[in-house]
Each structure stands twice: as C-alpha cells, then as structure tokens.
Design an enzyme around this catalytic site. Sequence first.
Site, PDB file in Angstrom:
ATOM      1  N   HIS A  28      14.931 -14.385 -11.348  1.00  0.00           N
ATOM      2  CA  HIS A  28      16.025 -13.209 -11.257  1.00  0.00           C
ATOM      3  C   HIS A  28      17.313 -14.161 -12.279  1.00  0.00           C
ATOM      4  CE1 HIS A  28      18.670 -15.753  -8.245  1.00  0.00           C
ATOM      5  NE2 HIS A  28      17.216 -16.165  -7.684  1.00  0.00           N
ATOM      6  N   ASP A  65      18.827 -22.108  -9.609  1.00  0.00           N
ATOM      7  CA  ASP A  65      18.490 -20.795  -9.055  1.00  0.00           C
ATOM      8  C   ASP A  65      19.377 -19.901  -9.799  1.00  0.00           C
ATOM      9  OD1 ASP A  65      18.126 -18.981  -7.135  1.00  0.00           O
ATOM     10  OD2 ASP A  65      19.479 -19.535  -5.760  1.00  0.00           O
ATOM     11  N   GLU A  88      19.044 -10.515  -7.241  1.00  0.00           N
ATOM     12  CA  GLU A  88      18.394 -11.062  -6.145  1.00  0.00           C
ATOM     13  C   GLU A  88      19.343 -11.520  -5.001  1.00  0.00           C
ATOM     14  OE1 GLU A  88      16.383 -14.260  -3.854  1.00  0.00           O
ATOM     15  OE2 GLU A  88      18.147 -14.281  -5.016  1.00  0.00           O
ATOM     16  N   GLU A  89      20.491 -12.130  -5.519  1.00  0.00           N
ATOM     17  CA  GLU A  89      21.232 -12.950  -4.416  1.00  0.00           C
ATOM     18  C   GLU A  89      22.142 -12.046  -3.430  1.00  0.00           C
ATOM     19  OE1 GLU A  89      20.902 -15.863  -3.907  1.00  0.00           O
ATOM     20  OE2 GLU A  89      20.465 -16.800  -6.007  1.00  0.00           O
ATOM     21  N   ASP A  92      11.000 -18.913  -8.286  1.00  0.00           N
ATOM     22  CA  ASP A  92      12.514 -18.881  -7.801  1.00  0.00           C
ATOM     23  C   ASP A  92      12.595 -19.887  -6.608  1.00  0.00           C
ATOM     24  OD1 ASP A  92      15.241 -18.125  -7.218  1.00  0.00           O
ATOM     25  OD2 ASP A  92      14.531 -16.456  -5.952  1.00  0.00           O
ATOM     26  N   HIS A 103      23.126 -22.853  -4.417  1.00  0.00           N
ATOM     27  CA  HIS A 103      24.426 -22.145  -4.346  1.00  0.00           C
ATOM     28  C   HIS A 103      25.873 -22.865  -4.356  1.00  0.00           C
ATOM     29  CE1 HIS A 103      21.801 -18.814  -2.151  1.00  0.00           C
ATOM     30  NE2 HIS A 103      21.162 -19.049  -3.260  1.00  0.00           N
TER      31      HIS A 103
HETATM   32 ZN   LIG Z   1      17.054 -17.592  -6.114  1.00  0.00          ZN
END
Ligand SMILES: [Zn+2]
Length: 472
Positions: free
Chosen positions: A295, A307, A341-342, A369, A439
């Site tokens: 993603h 990520d 995606e998030e 991922d 994140h």
């Molecule tokens: Zn991810």
Amino acid sequence: MMSILGNGFKPKSFFILASFLSFLLLLASSPATGQTEKPRYQDLADKIAQKGMNEGYAYSVLQKLTRIGGRLAGSAQAAAAVEIMRQEMEDLGFENVHLEPTIVGRWVRGEPEEGRIVSAKLGTIPISICALGGSISTSADGVSAQVLEVKSFEELQKLGQKARGRIIFFNRPMNPTYVDTFRAYGEAADQRVSGAAAAAKAEGVAALVRSLTFGENEFPHTGMMRYEPGVPKIPAICVSTKGANILSQALRDDPDLVVLLKTSCATLSPLTSYNVIGEIRGSEKPDEIILLGAHLDSWDLGEGAHDDGAGCAQVIDALRLLKQVELRPKRTLRGVLFMDEEFGGTGGRDYANSEQRKGEIHLAAIESDRGGFLPLGFNVGGGEAALAKVKQWEYLFKPLGLCWIKPGGGGVDISPLAASGTIMMGLVPDSQRYFDYHHCSQDVLQAVHPRELELGAIDMALLGYVLADAGI
Ligand SMILES: [Zn+2]
C-alpha cells in the site's frame, strides 16, 4: 516398396535397437545422471538474486517515496506518490500502467499537539501525545480532566460511575512474551481502535491510549480509531510509552492530578485517489493473474518507510527484475500499489470490485506489508493443496535466507480478492523491530536496510514468477 534398410532388415530387431537407443538418450538427459542439471527455476533464481543484490534498486524506489514525506490518504503527498509511482512504472517499461480510482476519507492533523500532567503535588510534567487517525479535535483550550487508568474494557465497565467526566487512560502494554509481535499488536489494538467508544459509553471525556510498541520511548504511535454509531464522539489520543509510564506512576503518587490534552485535527470531505497498477503481460494466459501488492498511503508522522513504502519498492523492483532478465511468464504478473490501507482499505475493496476485474482470474496475490526487514518466510492461504504446491519451490528460497513457508494469510489490501477464490500469500520478514517504527515519527528511510529490503524484492519476484509460470 523397396526397403531402404536392405535385405537383412527384421522389424522386431529394429524395434529393440531403437528402444535401446532412446533409452540411452533418455539416460543421458535424465536429471539423475546429469551432474550439471540444476533444479527447475534455479538459474532464474540465481540470476535474479545476483542482479537484485548487485543493483539494490528497491532502495532507490523507497528513496523516491520517502522524500515525499508521510502519505496520508487524501493528502497532497499521497497524490504526489501516485504520480511518482505511475511514472516509475512507465519509465521501467511495465505494461498496462494505469490508475484506478478509489474514494478515500480525509483526515488531517493540526498543530500543535500538546499533553501535560498538572499536579499540585508533582508540578507540571509534559507527556508526548498525538491524535489518533479519525479522531475529533479537542477544543482550542484542550480537554482537561482527572484520569482513570484501566487495562481493559471489562475493567472500565466494572468501575462504572468512576469513569464519568474523566480522561480514560488505556494502559495495557503489548504482551512482551509473544515472539510473534503481530499477535501482541493484535491483542492490544482494541484500546486504540475502540477505546474512545468504550470511554464515551462510560461517560469519559477523552480516551488516552498507550502507544502500541514494546520499548519505552518518547514517540507516540498513531493509527486508525473508530467511533460507534449512536455513541458520542470524544477525542481519541495516544501517548508515548514513556509518557504512559510517567502518567501511571504519577497517578499512584497523586490520584487527583489532572491531564491536559490539546489536539486540532479534522475530518474533511472525501476525495478521489488512486491505486497504481502495472504489469508484465502473460504470454499464454494473460487473463490469469498473479498479483504482487503493497500500500502506497501511510501515516503522517514519519515517512511511511517500513509501512509500507518498503512493500511498494519491493513490488516495483520484483517486476523490474523479471523484466530485465527478459522473462515473460505464461500468466500475467501484476503489481498493485493500493491506496488507503491505513484508513479502512477502500483501495483494496475498489480494486477487487472494479468492472475492470471482469474476465480476469486472480489465481494468487502476494502482499508485502510487514516492513522492509530481513525476510523469514511466506504465509500461504488456500489450504493444504496450495501450501504443498508452494512448498515444492522452497529450495529456491532457502539459499536466500528464507526459513519457511507456512499456512497463513496475505494482508488487508488483497483480502477482498479472497471471496473469489484467490489464494492469499504474504511475505513475512523479521518483526522484532517493526513496532519500534510502526505509525510513528521514526518510520523513515534510514530505518530500512537496503540489503534486507532487496531480499524481499527478490523473494517476491521469484515466487511471483514461479506461480505465473507453473500456476497454482
Ligand atoms: Zn501497512
């Protein structure tokens, strides 16, 4: 008719001689006796591995992506990432390069974000916080209230009236005894996703959630949260693990302390964004597809390197490697960089449900991922039969350091394809450090090692090709 074999010819003895000669020929070409004969696809594996490790191209793709900064769905950075990756696919000569639309929600973080403990006994202590994705903002003055610390929703429920008017502080750490860090994450993520709704039901004024990471540090880790229909929306905020530990201790020293939290985020109207798609067209069965996916969107605090910039870089490099060794698989090998995606996976759903999927059969989809760390294995869904088919190629991956091929799934982006029978697969790298970066502001280019990243690209290229060639 005159026989060219002359007078002494006897059909039976000719047959025996011919059979013997063919047997000798067969023997000469048999893998059992051919010392130089390599197992199937081994030449390809060697070529791809050498080229990949020598060029380290995946890292250069990751550089292009991380330079943009965080790529929150709906942001200008996400739009730039779409364009840059589309151009990249064009430049590399992928076929059928195009964008497919997906409507994404839009949430923006405002500055500054501020948290502090205010105690008559302990003084003022700053704590590092940030809004969770999707949260409403606090008022301009912030939310200020006494704090109720809990470890679970059950505990919160039992405390009943005590929650009223308080900031509910969810402080259950990720379980450090699990070797599988994703399991620890999965078991602690309810606090982040549903903490605000649970706190609001208990008449709390805000949810303050311990960051989902193992170490003790200053970095708050954001991520998606959800409100529940019919339940009041209250601010959902996360606090660094160090801040959480400080607050927990401070509450023991002064249960009457107050915490002040200030955020200024907002939800804007949805807009159209895109999945980015390119492929190597199959030579024999072009409508049968093996998909490599990752993603493109990321959180805003870092650069979305692990990520999932890493996955995007691997998907692109996997196709590039195969293209450059000039191998055209029988089936189409398609790279898809999914958007959003998030924030809920709209890109994955819209891809699976698009009109453009009509007539296409997705045999398998492989997602990357889980960060750009050293690859350890592949998860393979679809039951025993699919697993056995993939396991027969295990010998190709062992020299690359891959330890296993196990039952398991793919990832959020490809999961909507499962309904139509696509076999889900996932690249699984070492995950011990993943949640140090996940994140948060630390998820930057420097956190990814070029060689570890490249090994993932090589693994994806190889599995993708073998599946596209041999089918599954
Ligand atoms: Zn991810």
